[in-house]
Design an enzyme around this catalytic site. Structure first.
Site, PDB file in Angstrom:
ATOM      1  N   ASP A   1       0.837  -1.199   0.000  1.00 23.78           N
ATOM      2  CA  ASP A   1       0.000   0.000   0.000  1.00 23.78           C
ATOM      3  C   ASP A   1       0.869   1.245   0.000  1.00 23.78           C
ATOM      4  O   ASP A   1       0.580   2.229  -0.682  1.00 23.78           O
ATOM      5  CB  ASP A   1      -0.912   0.019   1.240  1.00 23.78           C
ATOM      6  CG  ASP A   1      -2.026  -1.019   1.111  1.00 23.78           C
ATOM      7  OD1 ASP A   1      -2.058  -1.709   0.053  1.00 23.78           O
ATOM      8  OD2 ASP A   1      -2.832  -1.143   2.048  1.00 23.78           O
ATOM      9  N   ALA A   2       1.958   1.202   0.771  1.00 29.59           N
ATOM     10  CA  ALA A   2       2.827   2.378   0.896  1.00 29.59           C
ATOM     11  C   ALA A   2       3.462   2.721  -0.451  1.00 29.59           C
ATOM     12  O   ALA A   2       3.501   3.890  -0.850  1.00 29.59           O
ATOM     13  CB  ALA A   2       3.917   2.117   1.935  1.00 29.59           C
TER      14      ALA A   2
ATOM     15  N   LYS B   1      -8.909  -8.698 -43.143  1.00 24.86           N
ATOM     16  CA  LYS B   1     -10.154  -8.783 -42.394  1.00 24.86           C
ATOM     17  C   LYS B   1      -9.951  -9.807 -41.288  1.00 24.86           C
ATOM     18  O   LYS B   1      -9.948 -11.018 -41.539  1.00 24.86           O
ATOM     19  CB  LYS B   1     -11.300  -9.174 -43.319  1.00 24.86           C
ATOM     20  CG  LYS B   1     -12.649  -9.071 -42.636  1.00 24.86           C
ATOM     21  CD  LYS B   1     -13.777  -9.121 -43.644  1.00 24.86           C
ATOM     22  CE  LYS B   1     -15.112  -8.797 -43.011  1.00 24.86           C
ATOM     23  NZ  LYS B   1     -15.456  -9.642 -41.872  1.00 24.86           N
TER      24      LYS B   1
HETATM   25  S1  IVH Z   1     -13.832  -1.726 -41.097  1.00 26.43           S
HETATM   26  C1  IVH Z   1     -17.609   0.828 -41.273  1.00 26.43           C
HETATM   27  N1  IVH Z   1     -11.668  -3.207 -41.148  1.00 26.43           N
HETATM   28  O1  IVH Z   1     -15.566  -7.113 -40.060  1.00 26.43           O
HETATM   29  C2  IVH Z   1     -16.475  -0.110 -41.507  1.00 26.43           C
HETATM   30  N2  IVH Z   1     -13.652  -4.143 -40.273  1.00 26.43           N
HETATM   31  O2  IVH Z   1     -17.923  -7.826 -41.598  1.00 26.43           O
HETATM   32  C3  IVH Z   1     -16.336  -1.014 -40.395  1.00 26.43           C
HETATM   33  N3  IVH Z   1     -13.395  -6.431 -39.428  1.00 26.43           N
HETATM   34  O3  IVH Z   1     -17.810  -5.161 -38.208  1.00 26.43           O
HETATM   35  C4  IVH Z   1     -15.430  -2.113 -40.521  1.00 26.43           C
HETATM   36  N4  IVH Z   1     -11.244  -6.639 -39.882  1.00 26.43           N
HETATM   37  O4  IVH Z   1     -15.753  -6.112 -36.968  1.00 26.43           O
HETATM   38  C5  IVH Z   1     -12.963  -3.148 -40.821  1.00 26.43           C
HETATM   39  N5  IVH Z   1      -9.656  -4.390 -41.204  1.00 26.43           N
HETATM   40  C6  IVH Z   1     -10.955  -4.325 -40.894  1.00 26.43           C
HETATM   41  C7  IVH Z   1     -11.629  -5.396 -40.293  1.00 26.43           C
HETATM   42  C8  IVH Z   1     -12.991  -5.284 -39.999  1.00 26.43           C
HETATM   43  C9  IVH Z   1     -12.313  -7.226 -39.368  1.00 26.43           C
HETATM   44  C10 IVH Z   1     -14.750  -6.784 -38.974  1.00 26.43           C
HETATM   45  C11 IVH Z   1     -15.456  -5.656 -38.251  1.00 26.43           C
HETATM   46  C12 IVH Z   1     -16.722  -5.453 -39.027  1.00 26.43           C
HETATM   47  C13 IVH Z   1     -16.890  -6.742 -39.741  1.00 26.43           C
HETATM   48  C14 IVH Z   1     -17.736  -6.583 -40.990  1.00 26.43           C
END
Ligand code: IVH
Length: 684
Positions: free
Chosen positions: A34-35, A116
């Site tokens: 804590d100190a 993605k």
């Molecule tokens: S941009 C308005 N970038 O994919 C644009 N999304 O299928 C919003 N996701 O809801 C998304 N990698 O959760 C973006 N490099 C990336 C991404 C990505 C994964 C996910 C995200 C989105 C979903 C759509």
């Protein structure tokens, strides 16, 4: 080292204090007395008193350390978390880009291409640079507060590392369970007799939704940021600039991201990552392409569902559902009985799958898949297709009442008993002369990584056995031309080609012969190590287990297996037979050096003096590593003819490149051309 500025010191202190508060209140596992904790707080208070501009309502001096609430309270998003439109074919991507360009009245925009990430969407709000809240996507309008759990993720900073943070910065990203850690966890679960987790995304989602943040803290979750939510006091001109800002702020961004000109370069990015889908530490299911310029984005706008300035290009799924028609067993060349699923053919990740291994009795029992079940089949990269599990809701009642599948008690090929030794997962056919064992042995000897006999596949091997032309592997090297000509479908050309291929196989180097022998644990890599070290078959056969175990990369278990193989009279007889037939027993492989130890090399484009495999092997032989994608950790990119985007990537990251000549020099000296080697330094 320079003294930190008061602002830097305040940020350091704040981060420390938050971390200790967290350990104390949430994890119940304080690191400090804590100190000592009070001393940190006192230092920050003094600093803020001396520099009032550093005081902030979010500062830990202004808050009492109330335990966070992991109750998943609903929270309205300040800016809706939209979805993305999808493209599955290159033509759809082109059509989207045309729409974008029309929307911009013919201007050709730059595109930022990202992977993605197949994770769990999250929004992090930083107020005055401080993490205020972490929220799940929910329905896009309202999410759930998971701040307490998100705080346990090392990649989520408590404070942004910005000298002048914006009033509000909400970043969006994906929380993911790193693939390697996921595999390790599943391997452990299997060892413990537990069912595997389905995939990293479910594992991440499960970890993030724990009621007790201490459980979340134990999972190796990570995050990558890719988007902008609500912001105040922040102006950035483009998506690329926004990502740079995030990186500067200490937020994790993907290193694979690339900003390109025109749709052709977008396609290159898509194709590159299609081929390298499994290189990143996270699972990806496609690529997200975004119009880079924020002014362009505003002009294009969004529908209620998705922005017009972005699109997701989806790769073919690696998991599909199909019907399990039957469970059968195969008997391998060691006699091992392996159950496998016969499936209604299904297209997964670009290939049609009609069978998938179930490994052994325990694995089959664990998955509890049964004929008649709808099952999930997965094929990821080079990995062999597998049955992940069955779909509970789709199991017919008669399948439920039929009960679990059982290993047969008799071998389907010879009727002998199937036995399972105590403490072993595998079952074996008790008959050492089981006809299927022999068939598998012949097919193995002829396979690519072994003696590589073209024209000798399963069908031909089976015919040779059934017709009594061979009765063991040695027999392959004593085939009678006339007897072959008498077989149905075997004309002169086919027979002569087969005999020529068998003759050629005799000249394969020792490492291939070792693979062909089918010694337990001896695949291509170990065989190469052994061949390199011992040089000849005679030397290896004469070595005792200790000498074999001393070879770098070979341990006592492999050494035991090698010794046991040569000590078994039947195997010794077989090896003698092969040697008498004239197979080669030495190697060209050279002893490894450590000239390139610590080097990470990326190869791109064609080289004249090396095939890709030879170039790779030359680096490995010198103790270096070869990876397929360029990162900041890459030591050098070897650029051959018609290089891919990796050469550009090297330029962007400032990674050195060499041409073929430079590569040859590197292999010879262990240094880049123009760079001093130890030897030349000593000489000058
Ligand atoms: S941009 C308005 N970038 O994919 C644009 N999304 O299928 C919003 N996701 O809801 C998304 N990698 O959760 C973006 N490099 C990336 C991404 C990505 C994964 C996910 C995200 C989105 C979903 C759509």
């Amino acid at each position: 080292m320079a003294e930190p500025s008061p602002r830097q010191r305040a940020a350091e202190l704040a981060a420390e204090i938050e971390r200790h508060r967290y350990r104390y209140y949430v994890l119940g596992d304080p690191e400090l007395s804590d100190a000592a904790f009070d001393a940190l707080l006192a230092e920050l208070e003094a600093l803020e008193a001396a520099h009032p501009e550093l005081a902030h309502p979010g500062s830990p001096t202004q808050r009492v350390g109330a335990p966070p609430d992991p109750s998943f309270t609903p929270v309205a998003h300040r800016v809706a978390m939209l979805s993305l439109d999808n493209a599955f074919e290159p033509a759809e991507l082109v059509a989207w880009a045309e729409r974008v360009e029309r929307g911009l009245e013919g201007a050709t925009p730059r595109y930022t291409c990202e992977l993605k990430v197949d994770g769990v969407a999250i929004g992090l709000s930083y107020v005055g640079g401080w993490l205020e809240r972490a929220v799940t996507r929910g329905d896009g309008v309202t999410g759930e507060d998971i701040t307490a759990n998100a705080r346990t993720i090392a990649a989520v900073p408590e404070v942004l590392a910005l000298a002048d943070p914006p009033a509000l910065l909400e970043v969006r990203g994906e929380v993911y369970y790193p693939v390697a850690a996921f595999e390790a966890m599943n391997a452990e679960r299997e060892q413990a007799g537990l069912a595997r987790f389905a995939n990293p995304r479910n594992a991440a989602s499960g970890a993030l939704r724990q009621k007790d943040p201490r459980v979340t803290a134990e999972r190796p979750l990570s995050m990558v940021c890719h988007g902008m939510g609500a912001v105040e006091g922040l102006e950035v001109a483009s998506h690329a600039a926004f990502l740079d800002l995030l990186a500067e702020a200490g937020l994790p961004v993907a290193e694979e991201t690339s900003t390109v000109e025109g749709v052709a370069e977008v396609q290159d990015f898509v194709e590159h990552w299609r081929a390298h889908r499994h290189d990143p530490p996270y699972e990806i299911d496609g690529v997200v392409v975004k119009v880079d310029d924020h002014a362009h984005q505003r002009r294009l706008g969004s529908t209620s569902r998705a922005p017009r300035w972005a699109i997701a290009f989806k790769y073919p799924p690696e998991e599909r559902e199909t019907l399990l028609l039957d469970i059968e067993v195969n008997v391998g060349r060691t006699g091992k009985v392996t159950p496998f699923a016969r499936l209604e053919p299904v297209l997964v990740a670009g290939s049609t799958i009609s069978t998938a291994t179930l490994h052994n009795e325990d694995q089959a029992a664990l998955k509890d898949v049964r004929p008649g079940d709808t099952v999930v089949v997965r094929k990821a990269g080079d990995v062999i297709p597998e049955v992940v599990g069955y779909v509970e809701a789709k199991r017919p009642p008669e399948v439920e009442t039929a009960g679990p599948w059982r290993m047969p008690t008799a071998c389907p090929f010879c009727g002998s008993e199937v036995v399972r030794l105590e403490g072993e997962a595998a079952s074996y056919c008790a008959n050492i002369d089981c006809p299927n064992r022999l068939l598998e042995s012949l097919a193995h000897v002829a396979s690519r990584g072994a003696l590589d006999i073209e024209g000798l596949g399963y069908e031909t091997a089976k015919l040779l056995l059934d017709e009594g032309l061979v009765s063991d592997v040695v027999g392959l090297f004593h085939l009678d031309r006339d007897a072959l000509l008498a077989l149905e479908g075997f004309g002169e050309r086919r027979v002569d080609n087969l005999l020529a291929a068998i003759e050629e196989a005799k000249a394969q180097p020792l490492e291939r012969l070792l693979v062909a022998l089918g010694i337990r644990h001896v695949g291509g890599t170990v065989a190469r190590l052994l061949a390199r070290h011992f040089g000849t078959l005679e030397a290896l056969r004469a070595a005792d287990a200790e000498e074999i175990a001393a070879v770098d990369g070979v341990g006592p278990i492999i050494a035991q297996a090698v010794r046991a193989f040569f000590d078994t009279p039947r195997n010794a007889e077989l090896v003698d037979g092969l040697v008498a037939a004239g197979v080669r027993t030495d190697t060209d492989a050279v002893e490894r050096s450590d000239l390139l130890e610590g080097w990470t090399v990326v190869l791109t484009g064609g080289l004249e003096g090396f095939t890709r495999d030879e170039a790779k092997q030359a680096v490995l032989d010198r103790g270096g590593k070869v990876t397929s994608s360029v990162s900041r950790r890459t030591s050098v990119v070897v650029v051959g003819a018609d290089p891919g985007s990796k050469a550009d990537r090297a330029g962007e990251l400032g990674v050195p490149t060499v041409d073929e000549e430079g590569f040859a020099a590197l292999l010879a000296s262990g240094a880049l051309p123009g760079e001093a080697t130890d030897a030349s330094e000593a000489a000058s």
